[in-house]
Scaffold this motif. Structure first.
Motif, PDB file in Angstrom:
ATOM      1  N   ASN A  83       0.837  -1.197   0.000  1.00  0.00           N
ATOM      2  CA  ASN A  83       0.000   0.000   0.000  1.00  0.00           C
ATOM      3  C   ASN A  83       0.873   1.248   0.000  1.00  0.00           C
ATOM      4  O   ASN A  83       2.069   1.187   0.290  1.00  0.00           O
ATOM      5  N   SER A  84       0.249   2.353  -0.313  1.00  0.00           N
ATOM      6  CA  SER A  84       0.950   3.646  -0.301  1.00  0.00           C
ATOM      7  C   SER A  84       2.271   3.563  -1.056  1.00  0.00           C
ATOM      8  O   SER A  84       3.322   3.994  -0.559  1.00  0.00           O
ATOM      9  N   LEU A  85       2.204   3.020  -2.239  1.00  0.00           N
ATOM     10  CA  LEU A  85       3.434   2.797  -3.003  1.00  0.00           C
ATOM     11  C   LEU A  85       4.092   4.110  -3.396  1.00  0.00           C
ATOM     12  O   LEU A  85       3.425   5.115  -3.684  1.00  0.00           O
ATOM     13  N   LYS A  86       5.432   4.074  -3.402  1.00  0.00           N
ATOM     14  CA  LYS A  86       6.238   5.244  -3.724  1.00  0.00           C
ATOM     15  C   LYS A  86       7.080   4.946  -4.967  1.00  0.00           C
ATOM     16  O   LYS A  86       7.288   3.789  -5.335  1.00  0.00           O
ATOM     17  N   TYR A  87       7.576   6.003  -5.570  1.00  0.00           N
ATOM     18  CA  TYR A  87       8.435   5.830  -6.745  1.00  0.00           C
ATOM     19  C   TYR A  87       9.589   4.878  -6.417  1.00  0.00           C
ATOM     20  O   TYR A  87       9.963   4.033  -7.237  1.00  0.00           O
ATOM     21  N   GLU A  88      10.146   5.029  -5.235  1.00  0.00           N
ATOM     22  CA  GLU A  88      11.322   4.234  -4.868  1.00  0.00           C
ATOM     23  C   GLU A  88      11.015   2.760  -4.594  1.00  0.00           C
ATOM     24  O   GLU A  88      11.918   1.974  -4.335  1.00  0.00           O
ATOM     25  N   ASP A  89       9.750   2.390  -4.664  1.00  0.00           N
ATOM     26  CA  ASP A  89       9.389   0.970  -4.556  1.00  0.00           C
ATOM     27  C   ASP A  89       9.523   0.257  -5.897  1.00  0.00           C
ATOM     28  O   ASP A  89       9.377  -0.968  -5.973  1.00  0.00           O
ATOM     29  N   THR A  90       9.779   1.017  -6.946  1.00  0.00           N
ATOM     30  CA  THR A  90       9.952   0.422  -8.259  1.00  0.00           C
ATOM     31  C   THR A  90      11.132  -0.536  -8.256  1.00  0.00           C
ATOM     32  O   THR A  90      12.256  -0.148  -7.890  1.00  0.00           O
ATOM     33  N   ALA A  91      10.889  -1.764  -8.651  1.00  0.00           N
ATOM     34  CA  ALA A  91      11.937  -2.787  -8.624  1.00  0.00           C
ATOM     35  C   ALA A  91      11.378  -4.100  -9.169  1.00  0.00           C
ATOM     36  O   ALA A  91      10.155  -4.229  -9.344  1.00  0.00           O
ATOM     37  N   VAL A  92      12.270  -5.031  -9.389  1.00  0.00           N
ATOM     38  CA  VAL A  92      11.848  -6.412  -9.615  1.00  0.00           C
ATOM     39  C   VAL A  92      11.778  -7.078  -8.242  1.00  0.00           C
ATOM     40  O   VAL A  92      12.740  -7.028  -7.474  1.00  0.00           O
ATOM     41  N   TYR A  93      10.633  -7.672  -7.944  1.00  0.00           N
ATOM     42  CA  TYR A  93      10.413  -8.300  -6.651  1.00  0.00           C
ATOM     43  C   TYR A  93      10.583  -9.813  -6.785  1.00  0.00           C
ATOM     44  O   TYR A  93       9.987 -10.436  -7.674  1.00  0.00           O
ATOM     45  N   TYR A  94      11.374 -10.354  -5.885  1.00  0.00           N
ATOM     46  CA  TYR A  94      11.695 -11.779  -5.913  1.00  0.00           C
ATOM     47  C   TYR A  94      11.170 -12.470  -4.667  1.00  0.00           C
ATOM     48  O   TYR A  94      11.254 -11.935  -3.553  1.00  0.00           O
ATOM     49  N   CYS A  95      10.689 -13.674  -4.861  1.00  0.00           N
ATOM     50  CA  CYS A  95      10.266 -14.523  -3.757  1.00  0.00           C
ATOM     51  C   CYS A  95      11.390 -15.506  -3.443  1.00  0.00           C
ATOM     52  O   CYS A  95      11.988 -16.084  -4.353  1.00  0.00           O
ATOM     53  N   LYS A  96      11.667 -15.685  -2.181  1.00  0.00           N
ATOM     54  CA  LYS A  96      12.674 -16.640  -1.754  1.00  0.00           C
ATOM     55  C   LYS A  96      12.061 -17.660  -0.806  1.00  0.00           C
ATOM     56  O   LYS A  96      11.415 -17.290   0.175  1.00  0.00           O
ATOM     57  N   LEU A  97      12.258 -18.920  -1.125  1.00  0.00           N
ATOM     58  CA  LEU A  97      11.886 -20.012  -0.226  1.00  0.00           C
ATOM     59  C   LEU A  97      13.165 -20.412   0.495  1.00  0.00           C
ATOM     60  O   LEU A  97      14.106 -20.913  -0.128  1.00  0.00           O
ATOM     61  N   GLY A  98      13.220 -20.133   1.786  1.00  0.00           N
ATOM     62  CA  GLY A  98      14.442 -20.300   2.547  1.00  0.00           C
ATOM     63  C   GLY A  98      14.586 -21.662   3.212  1.00  0.00           C
ATOM     64  O   GLY A  98      13.684 -22.115   3.887  1.00  0.00           O
ATOM     65  N   GLY A  99      15.731 -22.310   3.024  1.00  0.00           N
ATOM     66  CA  GLY A  99      16.030 -23.551   3.720  1.00  0.00           C
ATOM     67  C   GLY A  99      15.053 -24.674   3.453  1.00  0.00           C
ATOM     68  O   GLY A  99      14.705 -25.441   4.357  1.00  0.00           O
ATOM     69  N   ALA A 100      14.599 -24.785   2.216  1.00  0.00           N
ATOM     70  CA  ALA A 100      13.613 -25.820   1.891  1.00  0.00           C
ATOM     71  C   ALA A 100      14.274 -27.186   1.759  1.00  0.00           C
ATOM     72  O   ALA A 100      15.376 -27.309   1.226  1.00  0.00           O
ATOM     73  N   TYR A 101      13.585 -28.222   2.241  1.00  0.00           N
ATOM     74  CA  TYR A 101      14.142 -29.574   2.193  1.00  0.00           C
ATOM     75  C   TYR A 101      13.011 -30.597   2.242  1.00  0.00           C
ATOM     76  O   TYR A 101      11.902 -30.308   2.694  1.00  0.00           O
ATOM     77  N   ASN A 102      13.318 -31.773   1.770  1.00  0.00           N
ATOM     78  CA  ASN A 102      12.453 -32.921   1.995  1.00  0.00           C
ATOM     79  C   ASN A 102      13.331 -34.170   1.994  1.00  0.00           C
ATOM     80  O   ASN A 102      14.566 -34.074   2.044  1.00  0.00           O
ATOM     81  N   TRP A 103      12.732 -35.325   1.883  1.00  0.00           N
ATOM     82  CA  TRP A 103      13.493 -36.574   1.987  1.00  0.00           C
ATOM     83  C   TRP A 103      14.540 -36.684   0.880  1.00  0.00           C
ATOM     84  O   TRP A 103      15.532 -37.394   1.016  1.00  0.00           O
ATOM     85  N   ASN A 104      14.328 -35.935  -0.212  1.00  0.00           N
ATOM     86  CA  ASN A 104      15.188 -36.070  -1.383  1.00  0.00           C
ATOM     87  C   ASN A 104      16.062 -34.847  -1.651  1.00  0.00           C
ATOM     88  O   ASN A 104      16.905 -34.880  -2.561  1.00  0.00           O
ATOM     89  N   HIS A 105      15.879 -33.784  -0.906  1.00  0.00           N
ATOM     90  CA  HIS A 105      16.619 -32.554  -1.147  1.00  0.00           C
ATOM     91  C   HIS A 105      17.167 -32.013   0.159  1.00  0.00           C
ATOM     92  O   HIS A 105      16.429 -31.857   1.134  1.00  0.00           O
ATOM     93  N   SER A 106      18.455 -31.709   0.175  1.00  0.00           N
ATOM     94  CA  SER A 106      19.056 -31.076   1.337  1.00  0.00           C
ATOM     95  C   SER A 106      18.591 -29.625   1.413  1.00  0.00           C
ATOM     96  O   SER A 106      18.205 -29.036   0.402  1.00  0.00           O
ATOM     97  N   PRO A 107      18.627 -29.046   2.618  1.00  0.00           N
ATOM     98  CA  PRO A 107      18.163 -27.663   2.756  1.00  0.00           C
ATOM     99  C   PRO A 107      18.939 -26.683   1.882  1.00  0.00           C
ATOM    100  O   PRO A 107      20.169 -26.694   1.848  1.00  0.00           O
TER     101      PRO A 107
END
Length: 121
Positions: A83-107
């Motif tokens: 909300n209340s977006l400003k000019y300086e909010d202009t950017a490419v926004y990235y999502c990060k899934l941190g430390g994800a793991y399961n039985w087949n993938h290390s974090p």
């Protein structure tokens, strides 16, 4: 795991936008989910983060009081209400899934391709 952002676009100063991040793949757990952004000519910077349990949320000072992060555990999605977006909010926004793991993938961390947010009149 695949990480995909959506919801970017062009908005006027003072306007609002909602970004979404969806995680797909096999069942997994993780440490956190977060939003980062990168403006032209600048380093990627932290925007907001929510722990996997949802009991801790953190924001960059520049977005506190304007942005709200939330996630839906059942749907493996995360949103960023801006909300209340400003000019300086202009950017490419990235999502990060941190430390994800399961039985087949290390974090490890997983990143999406990013979604452009442009604040302009």
């Amino acid at each position: 795991f695949q990480v995909a952002e959506s919801g970017g676009g062009l908005v006027q100063p003072g306007g609002s936008l909602i970004l979404s991040c969806t995680i797909s793949g096999d069942a997994f757990s993780a440490t956190s989910m977060a939003w980062y952004r990168q403006a032209p000519g600048k380093e990627r910077e932290f925007v907001a983060e929510v722990t996997w349990s949802g009991d801790n949320i953190d924001y960059a000072e520049s977005v506190k009081g304007r942005f709200t992060i939330s996630r839906d555990n059942a749907k493996n999605t995360m949103t960023l209400q801006m909300n209340s977006l400003k000019y300086e909010d202009t950017a490419v926004y990235y999502c990060k899934l941190g430390g994800a793991y399961n039985w087949n993938h290390s974090p490890r961390d997983y990143w999406g391709q990013g979604t452009q947010v442009t604040v302009s009149s």
